[in-house]
Scaffold this motif. Structure first.
Motif, PDB file in Angstrom:
ATOM      1  N   SER A   1      84.836  48.306 -31.794  1.00 40.86           N
ATOM      2  CA  SER A   1      84.455  47.222 -32.698  1.00 40.86           C
ATOM      3  C   SER A   1      85.429  46.065 -32.526  1.00 40.86           C
ATOM      4  O   SER A   1      86.478  46.214 -31.893  1.00 40.86           O
ATOM      5  CB  SER A   1      84.481  47.703 -34.148  1.00 40.86           C
ATOM      6  N   TRP A   2      85.054  44.945 -33.143  1.00 41.61           N
ATOM      7  CA  TRP A   2      85.873  43.729 -33.075  1.00 41.61           C
ATOM      8  C   TRP A   2      86.077  43.368 -31.605  1.00 41.61           C
ATOM      9  O   TRP A   2      85.097  43.242 -30.896  1.00 41.61           O
ATOM     10  CB  TRP A   2      87.173  43.925 -33.855  1.00 41.61           C
ATOM     11  N   GLY A   3      87.308  43.293 -31.134  1.00 41.34           N
ATOM     12  CA  GLY A   3      87.559  42.979 -29.726  1.00 41.34           C
ATOM     13  C   GLY A   3      87.838  44.195 -28.877  1.00 41.34           C
ATOM     14  O   GLY A   3      88.152  44.074 -27.699  1.00 41.34           O
ATOM     15  N   ASN A   4      87.748  45.376 -29.465  1.00 45.08           N
ATOM     16  CA  ASN A   4      88.103  46.611 -28.745  1.00 45.08           C
ATOM     17  C   ASN A   4      86.976  47.092 -27.851  1.00 45.08           C
ATOM     18  O   ASN A   4      85.809  47.056 -28.229  1.00 45.08           O
ATOM     19  CB  ASN A   4      88.447  47.727 -29.731  1.00 45.08           C
TER      20      ASN A   4
ATOM     21  N   ASP B   1      92.282  46.230 -34.571  1.00 44.81           N
ATOM     22  CA  ASP B   1      91.679  45.326 -33.605  1.00 44.81           C
ATOM     23  C   ASP B   1      92.724  44.904 -32.590  1.00 44.81           C
ATOM     24  O   ASP B   1      93.732  44.289 -32.933  1.00 44.81           O
ATOM     25  CB  ASP B   1      91.117  44.094 -34.310  1.00 44.81           C
ATOM     26  N   GLY B   2      92.508  45.273 -31.347  1.00 50.93           N
ATOM     27  CA  GLY B   2      93.388  44.877 -30.264  1.00 50.93           C
ATOM     28  C   GLY B   2      94.623  45.736 -30.072  1.00 50.93           C
ATOM     29  O   GLY B   2      95.377  45.521 -29.133  1.00 50.93           O
TER      30      GLY B   2
ATOM     31  N   LYS C   1      93.168  51.441 -28.378  1.00 48.76           N
ATOM     32  CA  LYS C   1      92.381  51.323 -27.149  1.00 48.76           C
ATOM     33  C   LYS C   1      92.860  52.259 -26.048  1.00 48.76           C
ATOM     34  O   LYS C   1      92.191  52.421 -25.047  1.00 48.76           O
ATOM     35  CB  LYS C   1      92.420  49.886 -26.627  1.00 48.76           C
TER      36      LYS C   1
ATOM     37  N   ASP D   1      87.921  43.505 -40.902  1.00 48.81           N
ATOM     38  CA  ASP D   1      87.927  43.034 -39.520  1.00 48.81           C
ATOM     39  C   ASP D   1      88.949  43.744 -38.645  1.00 48.81           C
ATOM     40  O   ASP D   1      89.203  43.341 -37.512  1.00 48.81           O
ATOM     41  CB  ASP D   1      88.157  41.524 -39.471  1.00 48.81           C
ATOM     42  N   GLY D   2      89.560  44.823 -39.168  1.00 44.55           N
ATOM     43  CA  GLY D   2      90.525  45.597 -38.397  1.00 44.55           C
ATOM     44  C   GLY D   2      91.866  44.906 -38.212  1.00 44.55           C
ATOM     45  O   GLY D   2      92.683  45.345 -37.408  1.00 44.55           O
ATOM     46  N   SER D   3      92.131  43.848 -38.980  1.00 46.10           N
ATOM     47  CA  SER D   3      93.358  43.061 -38.787  1.00 46.10           C
ATOM     48  C   SER D   3      94.591  43.665 -39.442  1.00 46.10           C
ATOM     49  O   SER D   3      95.707  43.251 -39.148  1.00 46.10           O
ATOM     50  CB  SER D   3      93.155  41.634 -39.314  1.00 46.10           C
TER      51      SER D   3
END
Length: 142
Positions: free
Chosen positions: A121-124, A64-65, A70, A52-54
């Protein structure tokens, strides 16, 4: 007056059709890049950065994030993938100490694909990376 109205309507409709057609041809290319990038991510990145990229606290940074992921500095991202990283790194106020192995064997297209996957992906949500951009970055980091 009717002629001008009809002409305006034709221009608006044809513009909308061209836009829609351009979007339909670009979207499959983006999706294909991200699909290829996901395969690379699962093979090379997931063990450290998680599905999940965490990431892993204090070891492997989250993707993620992350502002670095980003951000607009695509050269930095390409450099990290190609050269790896051995320095302690601070990302968004947290420090991470685990080394990242180098991936100089990935092609320009593979690097663009995995970056497109990670950056979207995820929230990006970030701009896409092209193989041309990776090639230009690669010449700067040799």
């Amino acid at each position: 007056m009717k002629y001008v109205y009809c002409l305006s309507l034709i221009l608006v409709l044809s513009s909308a059709l061209v836009s829609r057609s351009a979007t339909n041809t670009v979207q499959p290319a983006i999706k294909a890049s991200m699909d290829r990038g996901k395969i690379i991510y699962l093979q090379r990145c997931m063990a450290c950065h998680q599905a999940d990229g965490s990431g892993v606290p204090r070891l492997n940074p989250p993707l993620d994030g992350a502002s670095t992921v980003k951000g607009n500095d695509k050269l930095k991202l390409v450099r990290i993938i190609i050269k790896g990283m051995t320095d302690r790194v601070e990302i968004d106020g947290e420090y991470y100490d685990n080394n990242m192995s180098a991936n100089p064997d990935l092609t320009d297209t593979q690097i663009a694909d995995v970056l497109n996957y990670i950056r979207n992906s995820w929230g990006n949500k970030a701009s896409l990376v092209t193989a041309v951009e990776v090639k230009a970055a690669r010449t700067k980091i040799k």
